[in-house]
Design an enzyme around this catalytic site. Structure first.
Site, short mmCIF file in Angstrom:
data_model
loop_
_atom_site.label_atom_id
_atom_site.label_comp_id
_atom_site.label_asym_id
_atom_site.label_seq_id
_atom_site.Cartn_x
_atom_site.Cartn_y
_atom_site.Cartn_z
N SER A 137 0.79 -1.23 0.00
CA SER A 137 0.00 0.00 0.00
C SER A 137 0.82 1.28 0.00
O SER A 137 0.26 2.37 -0.12
CB SER A 137 -0.95 0.01 1.20
OG SER A 137 -2.02 -0.88 1.00
N LYS A 183 0.11 3.77 -2.64
CA LYS A 183 -0.92 4.80 -2.56
C LYS A 183 -0.35 6.21 -2.45
O LYS A 183 -1.09 7.19 -2.61
CB LYS A 183 -1.86 4.50 -1.39
CG LYS A 183 -2.67 3.21 -1.55
CD LYS A 183 -3.60 2.99 -0.37
CE LYS A 183 -4.52 1.80 -0.58
NZ LYS A 183 -3.86 0.50 -0.31
N SER A 196 -5.99 3.37 4.45
CA SER A 196 -5.35 2.63 3.36
C SER A 196 -6.36 1.81 2.55
O SER A 196 -6.13 0.66 2.21
CB SER A 196 -4.25 1.71 3.92
OG SER A 196 -3.42 1.26 2.89
N LYS A 227 2.80 6.90 4.83
CA LYS A 227 2.00 5.76 4.37
C LYS A 227 2.64 4.45 4.76
O LYS A 227 3.85 4.27 4.64
CB LYS A 227 1.84 5.80 2.84
CG LYS A 227 0.80 4.84 2.32
CD LYS A 227 -0.60 5.28 2.69
CE LYS A 227 -1.60 4.15 2.59
NZ LYS A 227 -1.45 3.13 3.67
#
Length: 406
Positions: free
Chosen positions: A80, A83, A140, A250
């Site tokens: 993730s 992202k 997320s 993130k």
């Protein structure tokens, strides 16, 4: 004293394929020399820090200076952390006016079908861009990612093309995206260095991201055919609560990628990004990030030319104007990790005596050079603030007539 294995900037010997042309050996020798110079430059800024994860990098945001790296160019699955690029393109679309935070997005069946980390959006449910961005940054959410990708580009596939185009533009040469959310795919790969590059881009040029990445907990409202109900978002980046200087950014995890994070933090006007990829577990991922950030803050001092010197008018020969105004092409920042007293930084201007018309706006004319203890530590270009057209016969006649009238 032997270098730590984490300080991976010992000179590397590269095996080169011998070329058939005689000139190729010289070219390769030059390339190898350039690589050694670059290696030495990086080594001079290295922070001593040991991390458990197999891949890591620490950078200072304003300059992009690499402060530590460990296997930072090996391709890995990003999970993730992908992202970050998705959020970068969303913020670009917002700033360009192509979308607005208040826009209402209808969730497609494809977006609602996303597995993994999600906020359980239902097909044909509507949410604002603002809410979907929160879902991506905080929880997320894969389903929110795809919904935004489709809203911006029409399809996730077209959005992914834009992700790869942006990666190429940023020089992320070892990155290739297959989807917008980070689901595992054999071809969906990046490196710790490339993650740092896109992290720096979003932090430096889109500071609005902090408003979303620093949310600890917040509720959103699902309104579907079954009625309205609240759903709680909880930040996957535990450093937001546990590390006082944390500003983002993130996390990521899959069984293939391991535990990953791009952790940003700011202390005393110094902003750092620590990227950790392939961690063994969540706790060690966060601990590695804190170790890197603490080491960086302990060693770094930052010089920023916040009061740049006034620039002179530069004479122009053969132009409709006699002079041209100059401006700085960019701001100057410099990071030191050796305890140098940066109050001793000195500036000097390098300019020609004059320039010849025509001059185009933005033409590079000279540079402002910065030195510390007599050694150059960097420079910024000095460029023309406006264009100066080359004078023609009519211009000279008009000028002579004007002088006659005086």
């Amino acid at each position: 004293m032997p270098a730590s294995p984490v300080q991976v900037l010992a000179a590397q010997e590269t095996s080169e394929t011998q070329g058939e042309a005689q000139g190729q050996d010289a070219s390769e020798g030059q390339d190898a020399e350039a690589a050694r110079v670059s290696q030495a430059e990086r080594e001079s800024h290295q922070v001593a820090a040991e991390v458990a994860a197999p891949h890591a990098i620490l950078i200072e945001v304003s300059t992009g200076t690499v402060l530590m790296e460990k296997a930072a160019d090996e391709k890995v699955h990003p999970a993730s952390v992908t992202k970050i690029m998705t959020m970068l393109l969303i913020l670009e679309a917002l700033e360009e006016g192509r979308i607005a935070l208040s826009d209402v997005v209808t969730v497609s069946e494809h977006a609602a079908s996303m597995g993994g980390s999600q906020v359980y959006l239902e097909a044909y449910e509507t949410q604002t861009v603002d809410t979907l961005l929160k879902c991506i940054a905080v929880a997320s959410a894969n389903d929110a990612c795809v919904a935004m990708a489709e809203y911006i580009s029409g399809s996730e596939g077209d959005f992914v093309k834009q992700m790869n185009e942006k990666a190429k533009e940023l020089g992320m040469n070892d990155t290739y995206f297959v989807n917008s959310c980070g689901l595992d795919d054999d071809e969906h790969l990046t490196t710790a260095r490339d993650v740092a590059v896109m992290s720096r881009e979003i932090l430096k040029n889109h500071p609005q991201i902090h408003e979303y990445c620093t949310i600890w907990m917040e509720n959103i409202v699902h309104t579907t055919a079954r009625g309205s109900f609240e759903f709680g978002l909880s930040n996957t980046n535990k450093l937001i609560r546990q590390y006082e200087y944390a500003t983002g950014l993130k996390t990521g995890y899959t069984s293939v990628a391991g535990f990953c994070i791009s952790a940003s933090a700011k202390k005393d006007n110094i902003e750092l990004v620590a990227v950790v990829m392939g961690g063994a577990d969540s706790k060690s991922r966060f601990q590695d990030a804190v170790t890197l950030l603490n080491s960086g803050f302990a060693c770094c001092s930052l010089y920023r030319d916040e009061n740049p010197a006034a620039l002179p008018l530069l004479p122009v020969t053969g132009g409709v104007e006699d002079t041209v105004e100059l401006r700085y092409g960019e701001e100057f920042s410099y990071v030191s990790t050796d305890g140098s007293n940066l109050s001793g930084v000195e500036r000097s201007i390098e300019l020609p005596e004059s320039v010849e018309a025509p001059v185009e706006k933005g033409d590079r004319i000279g540079r402002m050079v910065y030195r510390l203890n007599g050694s150059e530590i960097g420079s910024v270009p000095l460029v023309a603030s406006a264009g100066v057209r080359q004078a023609g016969f009519g211009d000279y006649v008009q000028r002579a007539f004007h002088i006659f009238l005086l």
